[in-house]
Design a protein around this motif. Structure first.
Motif, mmCIF file in Angstrom:
data_model
loop_
_atom_site.group_PDB
_atom_site.id
_atom_site.type_symbol
_atom_site.label_atom_id
_atom_site.label_comp_id
_atom_site.label_asym_id
_atom_site.label_seq_id
_atom_site.Cartn_x
_atom_site.Cartn_y
_atom_site.Cartn_z
ATOM 1 N N TRP A 154 0.807 -1.217 0.000
ATOM 2 C CA TRP A 154 0.000 0.000 0.000
ATOM 3 C C TRP A 154 0.843 1.271 0.000
ATOM 4 O O TRP A 154 0.382 2.310 -0.455
ATOM 5 C CB TRP A 154 -0.909 0.007 1.237
ATOM 6 N N ASP A 155 2.053 1.198 0.539
ATOM 7 C CA ASP A 155 2.843 2.412 0.732
ATOM 8 C C ASP A 155 3.714 2.771 -0.462
ATOM 9 O O ASP A 155 4.455 3.749 -0.403
ATOM 10 C CB ASP A 155 3.750 2.246 1.957
ATOM 11 N N ASP A 156 3.665 1.993 -1.544
ATOM 12 C CA ASP A 156 4.563 2.259 -2.668
ATOM 13 C C ASP A 156 3.807 2.220 -3.979
ATOM 14 O O ASP A 156 2.693 1.704 -4.063
ATOM 15 C CB ASP A 156 5.707 1.238 -2.680
ATOM 16 N N SER A 157 4.447 2.751 -5.034
ATOM 17 C CA SER A 157 3.779 2.883 -6.326
ATOM 18 C C SER A 157 4.113 1.751 -7.283
ATOM 19 O O SER A 157 3.539 1.688 -8.375
ATOM 20 C CB SER A 157 4.169 4.218 -6.978
ATOM 21 N N TYR A 158 5.029 0.850 -6.919
ATOM 22 C CA TYR A 158 5.422 -0.177 -7.873
ATOM 23 C C TYR A 158 4.345 -1.251 -8.021
ATOM 24 O O TYR A 158 3.420 -1.349 -7.224
ATOM 25 C CB TYR A 158 6.776 -0.790 -7.515
ATOM 26 N N ALA A 159 4.524 -2.054 -9.061
ATOM 27 C CA ALA A 159 3.530 -3.075 -9.394
ATOM 28 C C ALA A 159 3.561 -4.219 -8.388
ATOM 29 O O ALA A 159 4.446 -4.300 -7.531
ATOM 30 C CB ALA A 159 3.811 -3.624 -10.796
ATOM 31 N N GLU A 160 2.567 -5.104 -8.495
ATOM 32 C CA GLU A 160 2.603 -6.326 -7.708
ATOM 33 C C GLU A 160 3.880 -7.093 -8.023
ATOM 34 O O GLU A 160 4.474 -6.929 -9.096
ATOM 35 C CB GLU A 160 1.383 -7.190 -7.999
ATOM 36 N N TYR A 161 4.334 -7.933 -7.113
ATOM 37 C CA TYR A 161 5.580 -8.675 -7.306
ATOM 38 C C TYR A 161 5.447 -10.035 -6.628
ATOM 39 O O TYR A 161 4.646 -10.219 -5.719
ATOM 40 C CB TYR A 161 6.763 -7.900 -6.713
ATOM 41 N N THR A 162 6.236 -10.976 -7.088
ATOM 42 C CA THR A 162 6.222 -12.317 -6.514
ATOM 43 C C THR A 162 7.429 -12.493 -5.613
ATOM 44 O O THR A 162 8.554 -12.213 -6.016
ATOM 45 C CB THR A 162 6.230 -13.388 -7.614
ATOM 46 N N SER A 163 7.183 -12.946 -4.383
ATOM 47 C CA SER A 163 8.265 -13.124 -3.426
ATOM 48 C C SER A 163 7.887 -14.176 -2.393
ATOM 49 O O SER A 163 6.895 -14.015 -1.680
ATOM 50 C CB SER A 163 8.585 -11.798 -2.714
ATOM 51 N N SER A 164 8.695 -15.235 -2.285
ATOM 52 C CA SER A 164 8.446 -16.247 -1.263
ATOM 53 C C SER A 164 8.653 -15.680 0.136
ATOM 54 O O SER A 164 8.135 -16.227 1.116
ATOM 55 C CB SER A 164 9.369 -17.446 -1.476
ATOM 56 N N ALA A 165 9.380 -14.557 0.246
ATOM 57 C CA ALA A 165 9.601 -13.921 1.548
ATOM 58 C C ALA A 165 8.349 -13.241 2.081
ATOM 59 O O ALA A 165 8.323 -12.806 3.232
ATOM 60 C CB ALA A 165 10.736 -12.906 1.444
#
Length: 206
Positions: A154-165
């Motif tokens: 919510w706090d950033d403008s970048y796109a969705e991303y995939t991360s196991s973390a």
């Protein structure tokens, strides 16, 4: 809610929810101001989170009137109630089987914390309140199977991303963290909000 600020440090606004607020997001409308976030799990009147910031809970000298958060009222401190200002607040309360807001302690383990909500979530947000981390948000509209590992922050403008973390599982009665990462499950305190996919109690809601 919308209201005109009066500059007081103990402004009370009727909310009509019939129970104590669990989550409040407020912002001044007629001037630049951060989106302030309150939950009962933050430190005191002087503590708040900011929706557009990764920061941990931070000091804002009179952000909220905590003892004014009751079954009838939302309590605003002077930092969110400037004299002659125009303001807006969004207010939620826990509703059994439909929406829940709370806090949990991470365990720093890949077999992560389980958070009971009483329903299968449709949307979950998580924020570390002890450290600078993102507002991690998962939803079953975009992520249709476990593990949920494609958040939007919510706090950033970048796109969705995939991360196991950032991976969590949506379960029939809550959600479970699947990582030890500091965003959602280090040995720190996190707040969360969850809305139900098919609410048990209000199965005609959606």
């Amino acid at each position: 809610l919308t209201w005109s600020g009066n500059g007081s440090n103990n402004q009370r606004l009727p909310h009509g929810l019939g129970k104590k607020p669990a989550l409040v997001i407020a912002k001044r409308r007629d001037a630049a101001q951060s989106w302030g976030v309150w939950t009962q799990y933050l430190g005191a009147n002087s503590k708040e989170l900011q929706l557009e910031s990764t920061s941990a809970q931070q000091n804002s000298s009179n952000a909220w009137y905590q003892s004014g958060m009751t079954t009838d009222f939302v309590g605003m401190g002077s930092d969110r109630n400037h004299s002659s200002s125009t303001n807006v607040a969004y207010v939620w309360a826990d509703v059994e089987g439909m929406q829940k807001f709370g806090a949990y302690e991470g365990n720093g383990n890949n077999n992560g914390a389980f958070i009971y909500t009483g329903f299968r979530p449709r949307l979950v947000f998580i924020k570390n309140i002890d450290a600078s981390q993102h507002w991690v948000t998962h939803d079953s509209a975009r992520e249709t199977f476990n593990p949920m590992d494609t958040p939007i922050d919510w706090d950033d403008s970048y796109a969705e991303y995939t991360s196991s973390a950032r991976a969590i599982d949506f379960l029939s009665n809550g959600f479970k963290c699947r990582t030890s990462d500091g965003e959602i499950n280090s040995s720190q305190t996190f707040i969360y909000g969850a809305w139900a996919d098919v609410p048990f109690k209000y199965n005609n809601t959606f």
